[in-house]
Design a protein around this motif. Structure first.
Motif, PDB file in Angstrom:
ATOM      1  N   ARG A 263       1.051  -1.004  -0.052  1.00  0.00           N
ATOM      2  CA  ARG A 263      -0.291  -0.083   0.122  1.00  0.00           C
ATOM      3  C   ARG A 263       1.025   0.986   0.131  1.00  0.00           C
ATOM      4  NH1 ARG A 263      -1.590   3.666   2.962  1.00  0.00           N
ATOM      5  NH2 ARG A 263      -0.440   3.153   4.799  1.00  0.00           N
ATOM      6  N   LEU A 264       1.995   1.181   0.548  1.00  0.00           N
ATOM      7  CA  LEU A 264       3.030   2.059   0.606  1.00  0.00           C
ATOM      8  C   LEU A 264       3.820   2.692  -0.542  1.00  0.00           C
ATOM      9  CD1 LEU A 264       3.941   1.924   4.499  1.00  0.00           C
ATOM     10  CD2 LEU A 264       2.314   3.571   3.615  1.00  0.00           C
ATOM     11  N   LEU A 265       4.056   2.002  -1.292  1.00  0.00           N
ATOM     12  CA  LEU A 265       4.634   1.548  -2.689  1.00  0.00           C
ATOM     13  C   LEU A 265       3.408   2.307  -3.777  1.00  0.00           C
ATOM     14  CD1 LEU A 265       6.234  -1.807  -2.405  1.00  0.00           C
ATOM     15  CD2 LEU A 265       7.414   0.272  -2.529  1.00  0.00           C
ATOM     16  N   THR A 266       2.146   1.674  -2.913  1.00  0.00           N
ATOM     17  CA  THR A 266       1.418   2.227  -4.384  1.00  0.00           C
ATOM     18  C   THR A 266       1.206   4.338  -4.060  1.00  0.00           C
ATOM     19  OG1 THR A 266       0.595   0.223  -4.818  1.00  0.00           O
ATOM     20  CG2 THR A 266      -0.681   2.143  -5.592  1.00  0.00           C
ATOM     21  N   ALA A 271       8.941   7.831  -1.801  1.00  0.00           N
ATOM     22  CA  ALA A 271       8.847   6.726  -0.265  1.00  0.00           C
ATOM     23  C   ALA A 271      10.416   5.883  -1.105  1.00  0.00           C
ATOM     24  CB  ALA A 271       8.792   6.389   0.757  1.00  0.00           C
ATOM     25  N   THR A 272      11.200   6.259  -0.472  1.00  0.00           N
ATOM     26  CA  THR A 272      12.104   4.615  -0.624  1.00  0.00           C
ATOM     27  C   THR A 272      11.968   3.512  -0.213  1.00  0.00           C
ATOM     28  OG1 THR A 272      14.205   5.141   0.712  1.00  0.00           O
ATOM     29  CG2 THR A 272      14.158   6.641  -0.711  1.00  0.00           C
ATOM     30  N   VAL A 273      12.323   2.390  -1.528  1.00  0.00           N
ATOM     31  CA  VAL A 273      12.054   1.277  -0.824  1.00  0.00           C
ATOM     32  C   VAL A 273      12.259   0.975   0.875  1.00  0.00           C
ATOM     33  CG1 VAL A 273      12.314  -1.217  -1.067  1.00  0.00           C
ATOM     34  CG2 VAL A 273      11.908   0.207  -3.149  1.00  0.00           C
ATOM     35  N   PHE A 288      13.911  -8.065   2.756  1.00  0.00           N
ATOM     36  CA  PHE A 288      12.527  -7.529   2.690  1.00  0.00           C
ATOM     37  C   PHE A 288      11.980  -8.220   0.760  1.00  0.00           C
ATOM     38  CE2 PHE A 288      10.230  -3.790   1.262  1.00  0.00           C
ATOM     39  CZ  PHE A 288       8.674  -3.511   1.161  1.00  0.00           C
ATOM     40  N   ASN A 289      13.188  -7.235   0.493  1.00  0.00           N
ATOM     41  CA  ASN A 289      13.526  -7.479  -0.744  1.00  0.00           C
ATOM     42  C   ASN A 289      12.655  -8.963  -1.470  1.00  0.00           C
ATOM     43  OD1 ASN A 289      13.813  -5.373  -1.608  1.00  0.00           O
ATOM     44  ND2 ASN A 289      16.177  -5.221  -1.970  1.00  0.00           N
ATOM     45  N   LYS A 290      13.333 -10.354  -0.647  1.00  0.00           N
ATOM     46  CA  LYS A 290      12.660 -11.005  -0.979  1.00  0.00           C
ATOM     47  C   LYS A 290      11.185 -11.833  -0.487  1.00  0.00           C
ATOM     48  CE  LYS A 290      14.915 -15.616   0.913  1.00  0.00           C
ATOM     49  NZ  LYS A 290      13.074 -16.322   1.449  1.00  0.00           N
ATOM     50  N   LEU A 291      11.240 -10.988   0.713  1.00  0.00           N
ATOM     51  CA  LEU A 291      10.266 -11.273   1.494  1.00  0.00           C
ATOM     52  C   LEU A 291       9.159 -11.185   0.530  1.00  0.00           C
ATOM     53  CD1 LEU A 291      10.123 -11.312   5.313  1.00  0.00           C
ATOM     54  CD2 LEU A 291      10.315 -13.113   3.819  1.00  0.00           C
ATOM     55  N   PHE A 292       9.178  -9.751  -0.513  1.00  0.00           N
ATOM     56  CA  PHE A 292       8.399  -9.182  -1.147  1.00  0.00           C
ATOM     57  C   PHE A 292       8.217  -9.617  -2.206  1.00  0.00           C
ATOM     58  CE2 PHE A 292       6.728  -5.936  -3.618  1.00  0.00           C
ATOM     59  CZ  PHE A 292       5.378  -5.016  -2.946  1.00  0.00           C
ATOM     60  N   LYS A 293       9.555 -10.836  -2.866  1.00  0.00           N
ATOM     61  CA  LYS A 293       9.487 -10.990  -4.027  1.00  0.00           C
ATOM     62  C   LYS A 293       8.863 -12.434  -4.274  1.00  0.00           C
ATOM     63  CE  LYS A 293      11.838 -11.858  -7.926  1.00  0.00           C
ATOM     64  NZ  LYS A 293      12.992 -11.657  -8.925  1.00  0.00           N
ATOM     65  N   GLU A 294       8.711 -13.143  -3.097  1.00  0.00           N
ATOM     66  CA  GLU A 294       8.457 -14.306  -2.773  1.00  0.00           C
ATOM     67  C   GLU A 294       6.789 -13.898  -2.548  1.00  0.00           C
ATOM     68  OE1 GLU A 294       9.164 -15.969   0.720  1.00  0.00           O
ATOM     69  OE2 GLU A 294      11.350 -16.642  -0.196  1.00  0.00           O
ATOM     70  N   GLU A 295       5.916 -12.436  -1.796  1.00  0.00           N
ATOM     71  CA  GLU A 295       4.839 -12.534  -2.028  1.00  0.00           C
ATOM     72  C   GLU A 295       3.877 -12.180  -3.828  1.00  0.00           C
ATOM     73  OE1 GLU A 295       1.255 -12.392   0.636  1.00  0.00           O
ATOM     74  OE2 GLU A 295       2.927 -13.239   0.626  1.00  0.00           O
ATOM     75  N   TYR A 296       4.493 -10.957  -4.090  1.00  0.00           N
ATOM     76  CA  TYR A 296       3.730 -10.437  -5.538  1.00  0.00           C
ATOM     77  C   TYR A 296       4.954 -10.953  -6.504  1.00  0.00           C
ATOM     78  CZ  TYR A 296       1.391  -7.739  -1.623  1.00  0.00           C
ATOM     79  OH  TYR A 296       0.794  -6.968  -0.846  1.00  0.00           O
ATOM     80  N   CYS A 298       6.988 -10.095  -8.091  1.00  0.00           N
ATOM     81  CA  CYS A 298       8.693  -8.988  -7.779  1.00  0.00           C
ATOM     82  C   CYS A 298       9.110  -8.181  -7.412  1.00  0.00           C
ATOM     83  CB  CYS A 298       7.678  -7.931  -9.238  1.00  0.00           C
ATOM     84  SG  CYS A 298       6.148  -7.226  -8.741  1.00  0.00           S
ATOM     85  N   SER A 299      10.075  -7.767  -7.642  1.00  0.00           N
ATOM     86  CA  SER A 299      11.153  -6.808  -6.377  1.00  0.00           C
ATOM     87  C   SER A 299      10.100  -5.422  -6.166  1.00  0.00           C
ATOM     88  CB  SER A 299      12.002  -6.632  -6.782  1.00  0.00           C
ATOM     89  OG  SER A 299      11.953  -5.626  -7.997  1.00  0.00           O
ATOM     90  N   PRO A 300      10.061  -5.209  -4.842  1.00  0.00           N
ATOM     91  CA  PRO A 300       9.603  -3.303  -4.129  1.00  0.00           C
ATOM     92  C   PRO A 300       9.947  -2.608  -5.541  1.00  0.00           C
ATOM     93  CG  PRO A 300      10.952  -4.855  -2.631  1.00  0.00           C
ATOM     94  CD  PRO A 300      11.040  -5.604  -3.402  1.00  0.00           C
ATOM     95  N   LYS A 301      10.587  -2.395  -6.272  1.00  0.00           N
ATOM     96  CA  LYS A 301      10.835  -1.569  -7.135  1.00  0.00           C
ATOM     97  C   LYS A 301      10.273  -1.566  -8.154  1.00  0.00           C
ATOM     98  CE  LYS A 301      15.120   0.768  -9.134  1.00  0.00           C
ATOM     99  NZ  LYS A 301      16.899   0.586  -9.338  1.00  0.00           N
ATOM    100  N   GLU A 302      10.303  -2.947  -8.640  1.00  0.00           N
ATOM    101  CA  GLU A 302       9.777  -2.914  -9.596  1.00  0.00           C
ATOM    102  C   GLU A 302       8.174  -2.986  -9.808  1.00  0.00           C
ATOM    103  OE1 GLU A 302      12.094  -6.618 -11.742  1.00  0.00           O
ATOM    104  OE2 GLU A 302      10.914  -6.951 -10.376  1.00  0.00           O
ATOM    105  N   PHE A 303       7.840  -3.557  -8.491  1.00  0.00           N
ATOM    106  CA  PHE A 303       6.376  -3.107  -7.825  1.00  0.00           C
ATOM    107  C   PHE A 303       5.715  -1.439  -7.728  1.00  0.00           C
ATOM    108  CE2 PHE A 303       2.814  -2.079  -4.810  1.00  0.00           C
ATOM    109  CZ  PHE A 303       1.968  -3.462  -5.100  1.00  0.00           C
TER     110      PHE A 303
END
Length: 316
Positions: A263-266, A271-273, A288-296, A298-303
């Motif tokens: 939600r915050l990335l959106t 804000a930075t990752v 964090f990047n690893k968990l986020f990519k497993e969940e969505y 893609c990486s937080p930056k790509e998201f």
């Protein structure tokens, strides 16, 4: 432990595990003179014989930050001999090593460029109180020929140039649609979480969910902290999460944190990752990047990039 033979043809050794110590372990090692670079190899194969039939371990000790890090896996053997092939890129680091060396458990990766030794030995599943014989033969490391990889890369680059842009655009649209659908689902989860916190008549149950919902961003939050903050027992906390949400405490905490991060990335374009990771309770950006990519997927930056180009659902 007694080594019978360590010629070029085989490594033969005998051992007997005793119950005199809590965690008995016996092994024989093929140790390099210094360290060896095995990074170009992806698998190892050998013929394993043992009597009685046994479950053994292969441990590849690698040098990491000046200390030996064990990268391990299991294999089976019997009296007739079993051909074994193991993937060197999918070994695991045992949890006890992180406690013993005081290393962050998020450092799960390892490199094979500085290998100290290859150990073959007993596992937690090996029988105790019996004389065991083991023979490891025909040990072979399998890698790749970089000349063929270079030639293949040239062919692939030439072929991909023709349709790469179109493929990328199609993939981007597909990924965007997938991420948007996932985020919509997760925002529904957030709404349900807020509803459960607000509407529960069971005050103890509501207190548990409310505490997690308001303290999820606290680094190091665990069951003990929730128990101390709510007065509930660990088993009660687990029962509430399992009954109401179908999740364990670690799974629910991760879900809450990653949903809020999405939600915050959106919503927060400036804000930075790293700032968002810290704000939801992750001090380790790589983890964090690893968990986020497993969940969505893609990486937080790509998201974040997708969120800026696509019409994503709002978290408010």
């Amino acid at each position: 432990m007694r080594i019978q033979d360590a010629t070029r043809q085989s490594l033969r050794f005998d051992f007997r595990l005793s119950d005199a110590i809590p965690h008995p372990w016996a092994w024989a090692a093929l140790q390099f003179d210094g360290t060896a670079d095995l990074s170009k190899y992806s698998t190892v194969s050998f013929l394993a014989k043992c009597a009685p039939a046994n479950a053994l371990t292969l441990n590849i000790a690698v040098l990491d930050g000046g200390v030996a890090k064990p990268a391990m896996t299991f294999f089976s053997c019997n009296e007739k001999g079993m051909p074994v092939s193991l993937d060197l890129t999918r070994l695991s680091i045992p949890d006890w090593w992180y406690d013993a060396e005081h290393v962050d458990i998020a450092r799960r990766s390892y490199a094979l460029d500085r290998v100290i030794k290859l150990e073959f030995g007993a596992s937690p599943y090996s029988p105790h109180g019996l004389d065991a014989q083991v023979e490891i033969g025909d040990l072979t490391l399998h890698g790749r020929d970089d000349r063929y990889l270079v030639a293949l890369a040239m062919v692939l680059v030439a072929g991909w140039t023709a349709f790469g842009i179109g493929f990328f655009r199609a993939q981007s649209r597909a990924l965007g649609a997938t991420v948007a659908a996932r985020l919509t689902k997760d925002l529904s989860f957030v709404a349900y979480r807020q509803l459960t916190v607000e509407r529960f008549e069971d005050e103890e149950k509501a207190g548990i969910l409310r505490f997690i919902a308001t303290h999820y961003a606290q680094a190091g939050l665990d069951l003990d902290a929730v128990a101390a903050g709510t007065g509930a027992t660990r088993s009660k906390i687990n029962d509430v999460l399992k009954t109401e949400l179908g999740m364990t405490f670690p799974g629910y905490l991760k879900k809450v944190r990653l949903t809020e991060a999405a939600r915050l990335l959106t919503d927060l374009a400036g804000a930075t990752v790293a700032e968002i990771a810290y704000s939801v309770g992750y001090a380790n950006g790589s983890y964090f990047n690893k968990l986020f990519k497993e969940e969505y997927g893609c990486s937080p930056k790509e998201f974040k990039s997708l969120a800026s180009r696509l019409e994503m659902p709002s978290g408010h």
